[in-house]
Scaffold this motif. Sequence first.
Motif, PDB file in Angstrom:
ATOM      1  N   ARG A 167       0.844  -1.193   0.000  1.00  9.61           N
ATOM      2  CA  ARG A 167       0.000   0.000   0.000  1.00  9.61           C
ATOM      3  C   ARG A 167       0.881   1.244   0.000  1.00  9.61           C
ATOM      4  N   SER A 168       0.270   2.373  -0.303  1.00 11.72           N
ATOM      5  CA  SER A 168       0.997   3.640  -0.250  1.00 11.72           C
ATOM      6  C   SER A 168       0.052   4.717   0.237  1.00 11.72           C
ATOM      7  N   GLU A 169       0.576   5.912   0.396  1.00 11.05           N
ATOM      8  CA  GLU A 169      -0.224   7.042   0.862  1.00 11.05           C
ATOM      9  C   GLU A 169      -0.174   8.157  -0.170  1.00 11.05           C
ATOM     10  N   GLY A 170      -1.198   8.997  -0.153  1.00 17.15           N
ATOM     11  CA  GLY A 170      -1.227  10.110  -1.091  1.00 17.15           C
ATOM     12  C   GLY A 170      -2.119   9.830  -2.282  1.00 17.15           C
ATOM     13  N   ALA A 191      -2.287  -6.105  -3.464  1.00 16.17           N
ATOM     14  CA  ALA A 191      -2.102  -4.677  -3.750  1.00 16.17           C
ATOM     15  C   ALA A 191      -3.317  -3.921  -3.222  1.00 16.17           C
ATOM     16  N   GLN A 192      -3.070  -2.934  -2.382  1.00 22.75           N
ATOM     17  CA  GLN A 192      -4.125  -2.077  -1.850  1.00 22.75           C
ATOM     18  C   GLN A 192      -4.001  -0.723  -2.543  1.00 22.75           C
ATOM     19  N   VAL A 193      -4.865  -0.487  -3.531  1.00 22.89           N
ATOM     20  CA  VAL A 193      -4.682   0.655  -4.434  1.00 22.89           C
ATOM     21  C   VAL A 193      -5.640   1.783  -4.082  1.00 22.89           C
ATOM     22  N   GLN A 194      -5.092   2.873  -3.589  1.00 24.57           N
ATOM     23  CA  GLN A 194      -5.921   3.999  -3.170  1.00 24.57           C
ATOM     24  C   GLN A 194      -5.925   5.155  -4.173  1.00 24.57           C
ATOM     25  N   GLY A 195      -5.044   5.074  -5.176  1.00 24.67           N
ATOM     26  CA  GLY A 195      -4.931   6.186  -6.122  1.00 24.67           C
ATOM     27  C   GLY A 195      -4.526   5.701  -7.505  1.00 24.67           C
ATOM     28  N   LEU A 196      -3.810   6.541  -8.222  1.00 29.53           N
ATOM     29  CA  LEU A 196      -3.411   6.234  -9.588  1.00 29.53           C
ATOM     30  C   LEU A 196      -2.240   5.252  -9.603  1.00 29.53           C
ATOM     31  N   ALA A 197      -2.349   4.233 -10.447  1.00 22.36           N
ATOM     32  CA  ALA A 197      -1.268   3.267 -10.646  1.00 22.36           C
ATOM     33  C   ALA A 197      -0.906   3.299 -12.122  1.00 22.36           C
ATOM     34  N   THR A 198       0.246   3.851 -12.461  1.00 26.94           N
ATOM     35  CA  THR A 198       0.615   4.030 -13.857  1.00 26.94           C
ATOM     36  C   THR A 198       1.924   3.325 -14.180  1.00 26.94           C
ATOM     37  N   GLU A 214     -13.493   2.682   2.934  1.00 28.16           N
ATOM     38  CA  GLU A 214     -13.546   1.302   3.427  1.00 28.16           C
ATOM     39  C   GLU A 214     -12.393   0.451   2.926  1.00 28.16           C
ATOM     40  N   LEU A 215     -11.432   1.080   2.260  1.00 31.23           N
ATOM     41  CA  LEU A 215     -10.345   0.317   1.641  1.00 31.23           C
ATOM     42  C   LEU A 215      -9.492  -0.400   2.687  1.00 31.23           C
ATOM     43  N   ASP A 216      -9.048   0.308   3.709  1.00 31.55           N
ATOM     44  CA  ASP A 216      -8.195  -0.302   4.732  1.00 31.55           C
ATOM     45  C   ASP A 216      -8.875  -1.501   5.372  1.00 31.55           C
ATOM     46  N   ALA A 217     -10.117  -1.318   5.789  1.00 34.69           N
ATOM     47  CA  ALA A 217     -10.834  -2.380   6.492  1.00 34.69           C
ATOM     48  C   ALA A 217     -11.086  -3.572   5.590  1.00 34.69           C
TER      49      ALA A 217
END
Length: 227
Positions: free
Chosen positions: A24-27, A70-77, A155-158
């Motif tokens: 995972r990442s932040e931002g 993979a825990q994807v919270q944003g853009l993955a390019t 709810e992504l983390d949980a």
Amino acid sequence: MLGELQELFREFEDDDDVRVVVLRSEGPVFSSGHDLNEMIDRDAEAYTAVFALCTEVMEAIRLLPKPVIAQVQGLATAAGCQLVATCDLAVAAESAAFATPGVQIGLFCTTPGVALARSVATTKKAMEMLLTGTPVSASEALEIGLINRVVPDGELDANVAALARQIASASAQTLAVGKPAFYRQIELDRPAAYDMAQKVMVDNLLKEDAYEGITAFLHKRDPEWKY
């Protein structure tokens, strides 16, 4: 970053306390891929070293005998999209997006295409992403098979934690048998895949946790895994 990831995967392989890995990442960005500052005014040897290390990290994920989510919270390019495609499972927030936009800057995403083509449902969709660089929404990524689930951002983390706990409740010994076998068999033709798979099943049955799991089921009790 790639070097640190490679070292961590080595540590995870030998750490019995690690049963599932979550990336995972932040931002606003999950991963934007390679630093383009490293992709200009270098020689072939330097470029080769970067891509070789990236490939080693991707293969380390596939070869790790423990599931990687993979825990994807944003853009993955670009290589970030490659990372998502390489992981065993991927869960994305509704606002996440995925792209292989190298073609737009004169650098076709050939190495990301290796994982992408083996992850999405059709080669045509993979080629569309590679030829246009147009971002794909989380909902479309789910539709084409790039990811497993889409959940509300909050709810992504949980959701990922619950998935990881569910997987971690299984025998680590059994997972270490099953994950490598899955990736080996999909590269074979059907008869060869069945030949390999039945041998793995026999080996699996001879292991302690298979005996415990089957015995527990027959006796209607919870298993007590050795591994």
